[in-house]
Design a protein around this motif. Structure first.
Motif, short mmCIF file in Angstrom:
data_model
loop_
_atom_site.label_atom_id
_atom_site.label_comp_id
_atom_site.label_asym_id
_atom_site.label_seq_id
_atom_site.Cartn_x
_atom_site.Cartn_y
_atom_site.Cartn_z
N GLY A 169 15.02 38.96 25.11
CA GLY A 169 16.04 39.70 25.82
C GLY A 169 16.46 40.95 25.09
N LEU A 170 16.60 40.85 23.76
CA LEU A 170 16.99 42.01 22.96
C LEU A 170 15.90 43.07 22.93
N LYS A 171 14.65 42.63 22.80
CA LYS A 171 13.54 43.57 22.74
C LYS A 171 13.39 44.34 24.04
N MET A 172 13.57 43.64 25.16
CA MET A 172 13.41 44.27 26.46
C MET A 172 14.72 44.88 26.97
N LYS A 173 15.78 44.69 26.19
CA LYS A 173 17.10 45.24 26.53
C LYS A 173 17.53 44.78 27.92
N SER A 174 17.32 43.49 28.19
CA SER A 174 17.57 42.98 29.54
C SER A 174 18.07 41.53 29.51
N SER A 175 19.22 41.30 30.14
CA SER A 175 19.74 39.95 30.28
C SER A 175 18.82 39.12 31.18
N LYS A 176 18.28 39.77 32.20
CA LYS A 176 17.38 39.07 33.12
C LYS A 176 16.14 38.58 32.39
N ALA A 177 15.65 39.38 31.44
CA ALA A 177 14.47 38.98 30.67
C ALA A 177 14.75 37.72 29.86
N ALA A 178 15.96 37.61 29.31
CA ALA A 178 16.33 36.42 28.54
C ALA A 178 16.36 35.19 29.43
N ILE A 179 16.88 35.35 30.65
CA ILE A 179 16.95 34.22 31.58
C ILE A 179 15.55 33.81 32.03
N VAL A 180 14.72 34.79 32.35
CA VAL A 180 13.33 34.50 32.75
C VAL A 180 12.59 33.81 31.61
N ALA A 181 12.83 34.26 30.38
CA ALA A 181 12.18 33.63 29.22
C ALA A 181 12.59 32.16 29.10
N SER A 182 13.85 31.85 29.41
CA SER A 182 14.30 30.46 29.34
C SER A 182 13.61 29.61 30.41
N VAL A 183 13.35 30.20 31.57
CA VAL A 183 12.62 29.47 32.62
C VAL A 183 11.19 29.20 32.17
N VAL A 184 10.57 30.16 31.51
CA VAL A 184 9.22 29.98 30.98
C VAL A 184 9.21 28.87 29.92
N ILE A 185 10.26 28.84 29.09
CA ILE A 185 10.37 27.79 28.07
C ILE A 185 10.44 26.42 28.73
N VAL A 186 11.17 26.32 29.84
CA VAL A 186 11.25 25.06 30.58
C VAL A 186 9.86 24.64 31.06
N CYS A 187 9.12 25.59 31.59
CA CYS A 187 7.77 25.29 32.10
C CYS A 187 6.85 24.77 31.00
N PHE A 188 6.94 25.36 29.83
CA PHE A 188 6.08 24.96 28.72
C PHE A 188 6.50 23.62 28.12
N THR A 189 7.81 23.39 28.01
CA THR A 189 8.28 22.19 27.31
C THR A 189 8.48 20.98 28.21
N GLN A 190 8.73 21.21 29.50
CA GLN A 190 9.04 20.08 30.39
C GLN A 190 8.06 19.95 31.55
N GLY A 191 7.21 20.95 31.74
CA GLY A 191 6.29 20.91 32.88
C GLY A 191 5.00 20.17 32.58
#
Length: 229
Positions: A169-191
């Motif tokens: 989120g900090l690198k992309m300067k975007s709150s949305k990017a941080a939220i999308v990254a958390s969704v990706v983390i869910v997919c990798f860890t729980q999917g």
């Protein structure tokens, strides 16, 4: 540090997040109660010898709070850079690193406690209502200390892993990017893909935990000299 953490909670209206956590837990409870009878008819999963009901509680709580943590990271930290409120905070006679760590601590502590409480509510309700819901919940051993230790440790691990979204989120300067990254983390860890899954894969979780520690470190180590976003 705790004064700064409490200030973060007050400034960001922590009551709003408490309300949302309660709503999330209630929604998960309704969903799991509806699905519990079907889950009990299936064979137990191989990982850790858990039953399907126990595993499902952990799965849905972890999924919900990884994203919940991502949302709070976006609001507390990334959003502060986006809205330029971090400029004001960095003008205080407090080290920048301490300010960032207070924000990280505020997010981590809240989500850890919320996740543990959510699990406790779900487990206890499933066991206490079994007499009139028909759910046996035999694999939920709420009387065993090891059961609660595992619930606490898994909660700490999942919340920590969520912070991988912070530098993104900090690198992309975007709150949305941080939220999308958390969704990706869910997919990798729980999917899962078919029968292939990384869920409950301890070496993988350990690697992600270390990645999360590095992520937080990279987000704060040069904040004293780095220009604001």
């Amino acid at each position: 540090m705790m004064k700064l953490i409490r200030l973060e909670w007050k400034k960001n209206d922590i009551l709003k997040y408490i309300r949302n956590a309660v709503i999330t837990t209630a929604a998960l409870l309704v969903f799991i109660l509806m699905a519990a009878r079907e889950l009990e008819t299936q064979e137990t999963v191989a990982s850790y010898g858990k039953g399907m009901l126990d595993s499902s509680v952990g799965l849905f709580v972890h999924m919900s709070y990884i994203i919940f943590t991502g949302v709070m990271i976006a609001a507390y930290i990334v959003g502060a850079y986006e809205k330029k409120t971090m400029n004001l905070m960095f003008s205080y006679p407090i080290k920048r690193r301490k300010i960032i760590l207070a924000k990280v601590g505020a997010v981590w502590i809240f989500n850890f406690l919320a996740m543990v409480c959510s699990k406790a509510v779900l487990y206890l309700v499933l066991v206490w209502t079994k007499s009139f819901t028909g759910i046996t919940a035999v694999e939920i051993q709420i009387g065993e200390l090891s059961f609660w230790i595992e619930a606490v440790l898994s909660s700490a691990a999942m919340v920590s892993i969520s912070f991988i979204a912070l530098p993104i989120g900090l690198k992309m300067k975007s709150s949305k990017a941080a939220i999308v990254a958390s969704v990706v983390i869910v997919c990798f860890t729980q999917g899962n893909i078919g029968k292939a899954t990384l869920m409950n894969n301890m070496p993988f979780y350990t690697m992600l935990f270390l990645a999360a520690v590095v992520s937080v470190y990279l987000s704060v180590f040069n904040v004293e000299t780095k220009d604001l976003l």
